[in-house]
Design an enzyme around this catalytic site. Structure first.
Site, mmCIF file in Angstrom:
data_model
loop_
_atom_site.group_PDB
_atom_site.id
_atom_site.type_symbol
_atom_site.label_atom_id
_atom_site.label_comp_id
_atom_site.label_asym_id
_atom_site.label_seq_id
_atom_site.Cartn_x
_atom_site.Cartn_y
_atom_site.Cartn_z
ATOM 1 N N GLY A 179 0.847 -1.196 -0.066
ATOM 2 C CA GLY A 179 -0.043 0.107 -0.097
ATOM 3 C C GLY A 179 0.759 1.198 0.131
ATOM 4 O O GLY A 179 2.024 1.322 -0.364
ATOM 5 N N CYS A 180 0.190 2.405 0.392
ATOM 6 C CA CYS A 180 0.669 3.651 0.315
ATOM 7 C C CYS A 180 1.993 3.877 1.270
ATOM 8 O O CYS A 180 2.939 4.595 0.944
ATOM 9 C CB CYS A 180 -0.194 4.706 0.734
ATOM 10 N N ASN A 181 2.153 3.078 2.262
ATOM 11 C CA ASN A 181 3.342 3.261 3.170
ATOM 12 C C ASN A 181 4.587 2.419 2.493
ATOM 13 O O ASN A 181 5.673 2.487 2.875
ATOM 14 C CB ASN A 181 3.076 2.624 4.277
#
Length: 383
Positions: A159-161
């Site tokens: 994901g975004c992390n």
């Protein structure tokens, strides 16, 4: 200076070494490059293109603090509106867009670093918007003509992390191989991860994400111990990566996730409305742990590069950390001009900071990404 060993998961930060000795070196960011898909759309244009008239859905789009996003919209159906794409079509779109954007971002990164394609010794590819076997790294190496002996790894589905998770691993490889070039690429074809329906659940997701890719090249300072000349000597003006700190909010593991939608026959991304508040409430402890290990306070940090997760997420982080709007100007600017670019967002902000020429020798910066897990990842850098 040398970097002291740390237990797994702890921030790894520089500690003083004996005078004149550099036993492990430090990874530096030698260059950055970004790319997007071909066409950008305003939020109003997206609403009109998909003939969305529901006032609640339109309000979500038009109050998102996003002006434009780069998207690869589906082919038009008989009624003139974009038709629904099957999961297989979306996977093919992901491969096409991720490779195209990724190759352009890598080339831009190499140009910024003064390096050539043949200089790359390690490639880490990050993506969440599609799945490939063999991984994206293998396809990219073949498409770009990289050396077959290049080491590679793929980070998929985090994901975004994930950009900072991968930067941690890439920096570790660079330090273990001083003078050699490690490239990390985040390439997110968010156009390949959309479900089109009339629900508010999908409206939030559909109003937010855009296509983008970003790459950084890392080179570690060679240690003083002579093991032959380094392949590449890093620019001393490029920022050093001093350490990392992570925080998993396990009680919010379902707050950001992919679900299989039987009705649509494809994956659908879910964002819990409470995500901004959960992330904001946990931001202080991970940042303070990152800085505390280096003997720093928040007031010692001049540059803050936060993931462009959305207006409410940015505001929650800013308020909880006591930051000003000026501190997060690059983050809000990227959100305005590109939307949420998933794992590549923070590198678009980093590129804007460099373009601004605001960083001075000795300045500290904090990089922060947030995503599924729920997870907050941070890194400390110094120019």
């Amino acid at each position: 200076m040398t970097r002291a060993a740390s237990p797994p998961g702890a921030a790894s930060l520089e500690q003083p070494a004996p005078a004149g000795k550099n036993t492990t070196g430090t990874a530096r960011i030698a260059g950055v490059g970004t790319a997007t898909s071909e066409q950008s759309y305003s939020q109003a244009e997206v609403l009109d293109l998909f003939a969305i008239t529901d006032p609640k859905v339109r309000s979500v789009f038009l109050n998102s603090a996003i002006e434009r996003r780069f998207l690869a919209v589906p082919p038009r159906g008989a009624d003139g509106t974009p038709r629904a794409e099957a999961q297989g079509e979306l996977l093919a779109k992901h491969k096409r867009l991720a490779l195209d954007m990724g190759a352009r971002a890598v080339r831009a990164c190499l140009a910024d670093s003064g390096l050539d394609l043949a200089d790359i010794d390690y490639l880490c590819c990050v993506t969440t918007t599609g799945f490939l076997t063999p991984g994206l790294s293998a396809h990219l190496m073949r498409a770009m003509g990289m050396r077959s002996g290049t080491s590679r790894v793929d980070v998929v589905g985090m994901g975004c992390n994930a950009g900072l998770n991968a930067l941690n691993a890439t920096a570790g490889w660079a330090v273990a191989n001083p003078g050699k070039v490690a490239v990390m690429l985040c390439t997110e074809a968010c156009s390949a991860a959309y479900v089109i329906d009339s629900t508010l659940r999908t409206a939030v997701v559909n109003s937010l994400f855009g296509d983008g890719a970003a790459a950084v090249a890392l080179v570690a300072d060679p240690p003083d111990a002579a093991h032959g000349p380094p392949v590449v000597a890093p620019d001393p003006g490029s920022p050093r990566i001093l350490g990392f700190a992570s925080h998993l909010i396990s009680e919010a593991i379902d707050a950001m996730r992919y679900d299989w939608d039987d009705g649509q026959g494809k994956f659908s991304f879910y964002l819990d409305p409470n995500v901004p508040y959960v992330v904001g409430a946990n931001a202080e402890q991970v940042v303070d742990r990152l800085l505390g290990a280096a003997g720093l306070r928040r007031s010692d940090v001049r540059h803050w590069l936060v993931h462009s997760g959305g207006k409410k997420v940015i505001d929650a982080v800013r308020i909880n950390l006591g930051l000003t709007r000026h501190d997060v100007r690059h983050t809000t600017g990227v959100l305005r001009d590109y939307g949420n670019l998933s794992s590549s967002s923070f590198l678009f902000s980093y590129e804007r900071l460099l373009t601004e020429r605001a960083a001075r020798p000795g300045d500290h910066g904090v990089l922060m990404t947030m995503g599924p897990g729920s997870t907050i990842e941070t890194a400390l850098v110094q120019w």
